[in-house]
Design a protein around this motif. Structure first.
Motif, PDB file in Angstrom:
ATOM      1  N   TYR A  66       0.831  -1.210   0.000  1.00  0.00           N
ATOM      2  CA  TYR A  66       0.000   0.000   0.000  1.00  0.00           C
ATOM      3  C   TYR A  66       0.865   1.260   0.000  1.00  0.00           C
ATOM      4  N   ILE A 100       2.459   1.695  -3.417  1.00  0.00           N
ATOM      5  CA  ILE A 100       1.495   2.205  -4.399  1.00  0.00           C
ATOM      6  C   ILE A 100       1.234   3.690  -4.174  1.00  0.00           C
ATOM      7  N   SER A 160       1.937   6.037  -7.281  1.00  0.00           N
ATOM      8  CA  SER A 160       0.772   6.682  -7.897  1.00  0.00           C
ATOM      9  C   SER A 160       1.003   8.154  -8.193  1.00  0.00           C
ATOM     10  N   VAL A 173      -0.648  -3.565 -13.832  1.00  0.00           N
ATOM     11  CA  VAL A 173      -0.020  -4.226 -12.696  1.00  0.00           C
ATOM     12  C   VAL A 173      -0.333  -5.716 -12.760  1.00  0.00           C
ATOM     13  N   CYS A 224      -5.162  -4.707  -4.974  1.00  0.00           N
ATOM     14  CA  CYS A 224      -4.442  -3.649  -5.712  1.00  0.00           C
ATOM     15  C   CYS A 224      -5.423  -2.624  -6.284  1.00  0.00           C
ATOM     16  N   PHE A 228      -5.172   1.310  -5.451  1.00  0.00           N
ATOM     17  CA  PHE A 228      -5.009   2.321  -6.499  1.00  0.00           C
ATOM     18  C   PHE A 228      -6.201   3.283  -6.545  1.00  0.00           C
TER      19      PHE A 228
END
Length: 388
Positions: free
Chosen positions: A308, A311, A315, A326, A344, A348
């Motif tokens: 997390y 990401i 991001s 991904v 995921c 995201f």
């Protein structure tokens, strides 16, 4: 969230490692045709492509060959070395001449690396031959050529060791192997020179930048600068899925690379499960695993907490309107399947992406630990807003 089975992505009969992608084995490699497909469909020449878990550089090679600019990061120094060699043009004749000098060199001043159980993994005469060969390679002044021969040396180390090459984890083979160190190195080096010579014959227009980096500590890239994110993060912590650190260990010891990365991989540091992550699917799975094995629940949580955070950092780099691809696998822990693809998507979404599709492919040509996942999930997302 719908998943679509896409048999066209299985690429049956097409090995994942061929050409430039076959320079040095590496676990759980991206299939190059998968990367090639999405580079073509979701980016244009001159675009900037990011792979924050680039491994041995499959996405780097495909980006370079297709005229996409590329930045790749990986925490494993051996992976970074391999990726750089796969994407660096070299003067072929100079490389062959230098190889001849390395093989002929009478090395008298050499050091044997000092690491525990070296005699357990290598015969005494093999240790001496490797040490001499290493000294000759380290004397090469051109970094590009030294890296080329380091990668050939690394593969040689694996093949002349007593490790079972059929295993990802570092275990000793039941049957002894006998190989001529210099001859094996020569064969591998010549083969790699031929493979990488392709790059010198092409009108390469793109730049490739590959660095050893821990994505949990942030990425040295301008925010909203990336046109396509394409990556395949680890499917779980290294201890229980693909043991990248153990796969690389002997090579890293011989090459004197930094092995501290093993303590900074996703999930390496155990955390408590007190803070819920933004994924209902994950939290439900954690509750079930916790009932069966509280320690494993903490380990699983630790991995996803790091994913997390990764990401979150990644991001920020993607431009609004651009895509992320991904590729993940869904493993089982204590009989509970963890839907990493859905997890995921939730992560995201929390950072401003919308889910476009999830395509399911069969893993038929990817070197994975036996008895693990049989399918991969290709998660396609699009950045729609700025939310951090």
């Amino acid at each position: 969230m719908n998943r679509l089975r896409d048999e066209s992505l299985d690429f049956k009969g097409v090995p994942a490692g061929q050409g430039l992608h076959s320079i040095h084995p590496y676990p759980a490699m991206f299939h190059f045709l998968l990367v090639r497909k999405f580079l073509k469909e979701l980016s244009s020449e001159g675009d900037l492509v990011l792979d924050p878990f680039c491994g041995s550089g499959v996405s780097a090679v495909e980006a370079l060959l297709s005229g996409r600019n590329y930045v790749g990061y990986d925490i494993n120094p051996l992976a970074v070395l391999i990726a750089k060699v796969r994407t660096t043009p070299i003067p072929t004749e100079k490389a062959l001449k230098l190889l001849g000098l390395i093989l002929k060199q009478e090395v008298k001043d050499y050091e044997v690396p000092n690491f525990p159980n070296i005699e357990y993994w290598f015969d005494e005469d093999v240790i001496e031959e490797l040490a001499k060969l290493r000294a000759a390679i380290f004397s090469v002044e051109d970094d590009r050529l030294q890296n080329l021969f380091k990668v050939a040396f690394s593969e040689t180390v694996r093949l002349v060791s007593k490790a079972d090459l059929g295993e990802f984890k570092l275990v000793r083979a039941k049957k002894a192997k006998r190989e001529d160190v210099k001859l094996l190195f020569e064969v591998i080096a010549r083969r790699n020179i031929v493979r990488v010579s392709v790059l010198s014959k092409l009108p390469l227009k793109a730049f490739v930048e590959i660095q050893q980096l821990n994505v949990l500590e942030g990425l040295p890239l301008q925010d909203q600068s990336v046109d396509l994110l394409i990556t395949s993060p680890p499917y779980g912590d290294s201890k229980t899925t693909v043991a990248y650190e153990q796969f690389s260990k002997l090579s890293i010891k011989w090459l004197g690379l930094d092995e501290g990365f093993k303590n900074h991989q996703l999930g390496a540091k155990e955390k408590s499960c007190e803070k819920a992550l933004p994924s209902e699917e994950l939290n439900e799975c954690l509750e079930e695993i916790k009932r069966r094995d509280p320690k494993r629940a903490r380990e699983v949580y630790s991995f996803y907490a790091d994913l997390y955070r990764a990401i979150e950092n990644i991001s920020k780099k993607v431009q609004p309107g651009k895509h992320a691809v991904v590729v993940v696998g869904n493993r089982q822990v204590r009989g509970v399947e963890l839907p990493t693809d859905k997890i995921c998507v939730s992560f995201f979404r929390h950072f401003g992406f919308t889910h476009t599709a999830t395509l399911v492919r069969e893993i038929s040509n990817k070197r994975m630990p036996s008895g693990t996942m049989k399918h991969e999930y290709v998660v396609i997302l699009q950045k729609i807003s700025i939310k951090f």
